[in-house]
Design a protein around this motif. Sequence first.
Motif, PDB file in Angstrom:
ATOM      1  N   ALA A  77      75.401   7.612  90.959  1.00 49.33           N
ATOM      2  CA  ALA A  77      74.730   7.454  89.672  1.00 49.33           C
ATOM      3  C   ALA A  77      74.958   8.693  88.839  1.00 49.33           C
ATOM      4  N   LEU A 119      67.904   3.075  95.223  1.00 45.37           N
ATOM      5  CA  LEU A 119      68.414   4.177  94.416  1.00 45.37           C
ATOM      6  C   LEU A 119      67.799   5.505  94.844  1.00 45.37           C
ATOM      7  N   ALA A 123      69.570   8.707  96.596  1.00 42.91           N
ATOM      8  CA  ALA A 123      69.538  10.058  96.032  1.00 42.91           C
ATOM      9  C   ALA A 123      69.078  11.062  97.085  1.00 42.91           C
ATOM     10  N   THR A 126      71.831  11.570  99.707  1.00 44.13           N
ATOM     11  CA  THR A 126      72.929  12.390  99.196  1.00 44.13           C
ATOM     12  C   THR A 126      72.521  13.843  99.127  1.00 44.13           C
ATOM     13  N   LEU A 127      71.284  14.069  98.740  1.00 45.40           N
ATOM     14  CA  LEU A 127      70.784  15.440  98.667  1.00 45.40           C
ATOM     15  C   LEU A 127      70.786  16.093 100.044  1.00 45.40           C
ATOM     16  N   VAL A 229      74.865  10.020  95.376  1.00 47.87           N
ATOM     17  CA  VAL A 229      74.506  10.027  93.961  1.00 47.87           C
ATOM     18  C   VAL A 229      75.045  11.287  93.328  1.00 47.87           C
ATOM     19  N   ALA A 230      75.659  11.149  92.181  1.00 45.69           N
ATOM     20  CA  ALA A 230      76.173  12.346  91.517  1.00 45.69           C
ATOM     21  C   ALA A 230      75.094  12.960  90.658  1.00 45.69           C
TER      22      ALA A 230
END
Lengths: 230, 230
Positions: A77, A119, A123, A126-127, A229-230
Amino acid sequence: MFENMPCDLCASFQPENGDEWRDAARRYAVRRGQAIGDIAGTDSWCASLATGILRIDASQGAPPRTVGLIFPGQIVAHPSDADPCGTAVVAVTRSDICLHARDDLRQVTERHPGVRRLLLRSAFQTLAETRRWMLVISRPRARERVAAFLVSVAGRFPTSDHDTFDLALSRGRIGELLGLSLETVSRQIHALAKAGLIALPGRRHVKLLNRSGLGAVAGMTFRHPSGAVA
Amino acid sequence: MFENMPCDLCASFQPENGDEWRDAARRYAVRRGQAIGDIAGTDSWCASLATGILRIDASQGAPPRTVGLIFPGQIVAHPSDADPCGTAVVAVTRSDICLHARDDLRQVTERHPGVRRLLLRSAFQTLAETRRWMLVISRPRARERVAAFLVSVAGRFPTSDHDTFDLALSRGRIGELLGLSLETVSRQIHALAKAGLIALPGRRHVKLLNRSGLGAVAGMTFRHPSGAVA
DNA sequence: CGGTACATTGACTGTCATCAAGCTACGTGG
DNA sequence: CCACGTAGCTTGATGACAGTCAATGTACCG
């Protein structure tokens, strides 16, 4: 074959089959080197990667540097408001993504709790993954970093390929990711080959000969959460 | 004085004043060195930091290493399911947090779109910030990393303090964060002082003499988004 | 007053970035 | 099909830099 492959985000809608979701999601084939932002426009967007590999480039500073990779199944995202300084998401290989515009996504997340949980979860994962990467690249020895990179990438591919996989990244880009010079990356890869831990059938192809040994050199174990997630 | 200070998360409720939120949120004073997880129990939790500084420790591997810092105003969430390998959030200084248990939070996010947007936003911003940190610690020169760290921490404090602030972290922990040995951190800090960019009134106190010069050494500019998620 | 944790300083060694030169693979156009 | 150009890769030599070990110094706490 790609058209019917479900992405994680779309799959979370199967039971409900919201119409607005199907309208919002668009399948795109992304050329190698093409930025997702160019497809999605200037607005925020959210995409699920079906096939291929993407990279996240920190566009601040020249030249831009790669700070992360995205593999199939992950969600990427790009909330432009939250990240004004800029990261660009670029296709490393030809990729297939499932793209959603920001406004559509907001509507959908309002109505579908499962999507917004996915979502948020993505996130968080990914973090967590990014923080593990920080542990890797803060290691003083180049050998450990390169080994960790190989183990990490190898973990993204099914083991049925006889543990042979494509690096997809040039030595230079691996160096950016690991905080090493491209020469050091090249030397360390060959050193691992001489040590009998890997084989190098091609320039960007790696075969794992001793997966656990490589993990020992890396000094850590990797788990790969499904989110990105970007 | 702390009891009435609103945290970001709580503030987002002012218009609605949901009862279940006030019941779910608990204000805690955290002792230096205490882990938030010990207060919250084994479940997932979410907290907003009012005062103090927290650190995120990667508990995998021995000894655990610090991989991030949390400053006042940031949100720190610990989704235990998404991060099984484990990070612990520990108070660097005595801190005041606004703590929410997972189940309460889920209920609240179901009903209050503002809260979940805030959470998601916070996660994205923290991710962007973490990626910027990766750029810092992948730099080969220790001088740049230390300078970047100082600029980053300084940016968390109001400029009215005559640019003097407390590091809060030991040299060793700064080294963990930057991927440097504690001796190198010490040497570089003193080198920056000799270069006239900073002054060292006390062991852990730093006064910025040339903020832009320090930023130039760091080689990058920092922005500090308001979110932080573990 | 002693103890502990942290910080500084020095000497030395190993490693990695840098510079430099060839090399390989690949695509393009003659 | 081959000449050529480019981008990426390998390999070597060298010097700067940071890690390590070690000793001392300093604050803080009981």
